[in-house]
Design a protein around this motif. Structure first.
Motif, PDB file in Angstrom:
ATOM      1  N   GLN A  25      -2.562  -0.655   1.700  1.00 14.88           N
ATOM      2  CA  GLN A  25      -2.141  -0.414   0.327  1.00 14.88           C
ATOM      3  C   GLN A  25      -0.798   0.294   0.408  1.00 14.88           C
ATOM      4  O   GLN A  25      -0.717   1.442   0.802  1.00 14.88           O
ATOM      5  CB  GLN A  25      -3.156   0.478  -0.394  1.00 14.88           C
ATOM      6  N   ARG A  85      -3.668 -10.507   0.182  1.00 13.19           N
ATOM      7  CA  ARG A  85      -3.297 -10.080   1.535  1.00 13.19           C
ATOM      8  C   ARG A  85      -4.540  -9.465   2.189  1.00 13.19           C
ATOM      9  O   ARG A  85      -4.666  -8.248   2.282  1.00 13.19           O
ATOM     10  CB  ARG A  85      -2.151  -9.081   1.453  1.00 13.19           C
ATOM     11  N   ILE A 133       7.045 -11.080  -0.631  1.00 10.04           N
ATOM     12  CA  ILE A 133       5.819 -10.903  -1.415  1.00 10.04           C
ATOM     13  C   ILE A 133       6.117 -10.354  -2.805  1.00 10.04           C
ATOM     14  O   ILE A 133       5.577 -10.839  -3.802  1.00 10.04           O
ATOM     15  CB  ILE A 133       4.834  -9.963  -0.674  1.00 10.04           C
ATOM     16  N   ASN A 186      -1.671 -14.761   1.905  1.00  8.35           N
ATOM     17  CA  ASN A 186      -0.749 -14.305   2.948  1.00  8.35           C
ATOM     18  C   ASN A 186      -1.581 -13.769   4.104  1.00  8.35           C
ATOM     19  O   ASN A 186      -2.305 -12.798   3.948  1.00  8.35           O
ATOM     20  CB  ASN A 186       0.172 -13.233   2.371  1.00  8.35           C
ATOM     21  N   HIS A 214      -1.795 -12.010   7.744  1.00  6.81           N
ATOM     22  CA  HIS A 214      -0.959 -11.175   8.613  1.00  6.81           C
ATOM     23  C   HIS A 214      -0.964 -11.672  10.055  1.00  6.81           C
ATOM     24  O   HIS A 214      -1.815 -12.432  10.470  1.00  6.81           O
ATOM     25  CB  HIS A 214      -1.375  -9.703   8.540  1.00  6.81           C
ATOM     26  N   PHE A 226      -3.005  -5.313   6.729  1.00  7.01           N
ATOM     27  CA  PHE A 226      -2.287  -5.043   5.489  1.00  7.01           C
ATOM     28  C   PHE A 226      -2.833  -3.738   4.930  1.00  7.01           C
ATOM     29  O   PHE A 226      -4.044  -3.520   4.901  1.00  7.01           O
ATOM     30  CB  PHE A 226      -2.508  -6.160   4.458  1.00  7.01           C
ATOM     31  N   ASN A 245       9.027  -3.268   2.148  1.00  5.92           N
ATOM     32  CA  ASN A 245       8.517  -3.660   3.457  1.00  5.92           C
ATOM     33  C   ASN A 245       7.870  -5.031   3.344  1.00  5.92           C
ATOM     34  O   ASN A 245       6.657  -5.161   3.373  1.00  5.92           O
ATOM     35  CB  ASN A 245       7.514  -2.620   3.957  1.00  5.92           C
ATOM     36  N   GLN A 246       8.684  -6.057   3.209  1.00  2.76           N
ATOM     37  CA  GLN A 246       8.168  -7.380   2.914  1.00  2.76           C
ATOM     38  C   GLN A 246       7.722  -8.166   4.134  1.00  2.76           C
ATOM     39  O   GLN A 246       7.020  -9.148   4.014  1.00  2.76           O
ATOM     40  CB  GLN A 246       9.216  -8.184   2.153  1.00  2.76           C
ATOM     41  N   GLY A 247       8.179  -7.834   5.311  1.00  5.86           N
ATOM     42  CA  GLY A 247       7.855  -8.638   6.479  1.00  5.86           C
ATOM     43  C   GLY A 247       8.598  -9.959   6.409  1.00  5.86           C
ATOM     44  O   GLY A 247       9.730 -10.036   5.942  1.00  5.86           O
ATOM     45  N   SER A 276      -8.808  -7.562  12.380  1.00  6.77           N
ATOM     46  CA  SER A 276      -7.781  -6.630  11.905  1.00  6.77           C
ATOM     47  C   SER A 276      -8.059  -5.220  12.407  1.00  6.77           C
ATOM     48  O   SER A 276      -9.203  -4.843  12.643  1.00  6.77           O
ATOM     49  CB  SER A 276      -7.752  -6.605  10.371  1.00  6.77           C
ATOM     50  N   ASN A 282      -7.593  -8.554   5.083  1.00  4.84           N
ATOM     51  CA  ASN A 282      -7.736  -8.110   6.467  1.00  4.84           C
ATOM     52  C   ASN A 282      -9.030  -8.713   7.017  1.00  4.84           C
ATOM     53  O   ASN A 282     -10.088  -8.097   6.933  1.00  4.84           O
ATOM     54  CB  ASN A 282      -7.766  -6.583   6.548  1.00  4.84           C
ATOM     55  N   ILE A 314       5.167  -2.978  -1.513  1.00  7.42           N
ATOM     56  CA  ILE A 314       5.633  -4.140  -0.766  1.00  7.42           C
ATOM     57  C   ILE A 314       7.094  -4.459  -1.014  1.00  7.42           C
ATOM     58  O   ILE A 314       7.683  -5.264  -0.314  1.00  7.42           O
ATOM     59  CB  ILE A 314       4.775  -5.387  -1.069  1.00  7.42           C
TER      60      ILE A 314
END
Length: 181
Positions: free
Chosen positions: A22, A46, A34, A11, A13, A20, A28-30, A52, A48, A25
């Motif tokens: 910690q 996920r 997930i 995934n 971002h 992303f 707050n799945q976007g 990022s 970075n 999820i």
């Protein structure tokens, strides 16, 4: 279960300045479910990559004018690590992302067509010449400053031709409300 390989999803971002963290999820799945993937037994990475936020200015600016370069290498290093750990079933790997994540998803599919079996690229930049000027110039400079757009313009100038070159079958695009296709 230890020693058992499972389906795997990378995934990516949005951003590129997204990050992303910690966090739980489930709430707050976007753009993607997930928690549902994890509950169904998928491993979800996920990462970075360079570009990022939250890792200092040098890291944040490391992919300026280089989308699909070092950030791509970071993403693939993460994928390779999950495979090396014995977690990912290499025959059942997918990639997904929205906006910049969608761009990177398409880049990964074009560069690694045999690695990922499925991709979902939402709101992806598919041709930089149609993309919003302020955002594009902030990350890729002006056409005069960066005439090639680096390797990305070469990748995306004629996406349909590129897809045929690597043997992809694109079944649909998921444009954002203001994206031009």
């Amino acid at each position: 279960k230890p020693g058992q390989k499972v389906p795997f999803v990378l995934n990516v971002h949005g951003g590129p300045a997204g990050v992303f963290a910690q966090a739980c999820i489930a709430g707050n799945q976007g753009a993607y479910p997930i928690a549902a993937f994890a509950e169904a037994g998928y491993a979800v990475l996920r990462p970075n990559p360079r570009g990022s936020s939250g890792y200092g200015t040098e890291f944040r600016m490391a992919n300026r004018a280089d989308w699909g370069g070092k950030d791509y290498e970071d993403l693939m290093a993460g994928v390779d690590h999950v495979i090396k750990m014995g977690v990912a079933d290499e025959t059942k790997m997918g990639v997904m992302g929205w906006s910049y994540g969608g761009f990177m998803t398409m880049s990964l599919m074009l560069k690694q067509p045999k690695t990922f079996k499925v991709a979902v690229a939402g709101g992806a930049v598919i041709d930089w010449k149609y993309y919003e000027v302020m955002y594009g110039e902030r990350y890729m400079d002006t056409p005069e400053q960066n005439p090639d757009g680096g390797h990305i313009m070469k990748t995306w100038t004629k996406p349909a031709v590129r897809e045929q070159e690597v043997g992809l079958e694109v079944t649909s695009y998921l444009p954002a409300e203001i994206d031009v296709i």
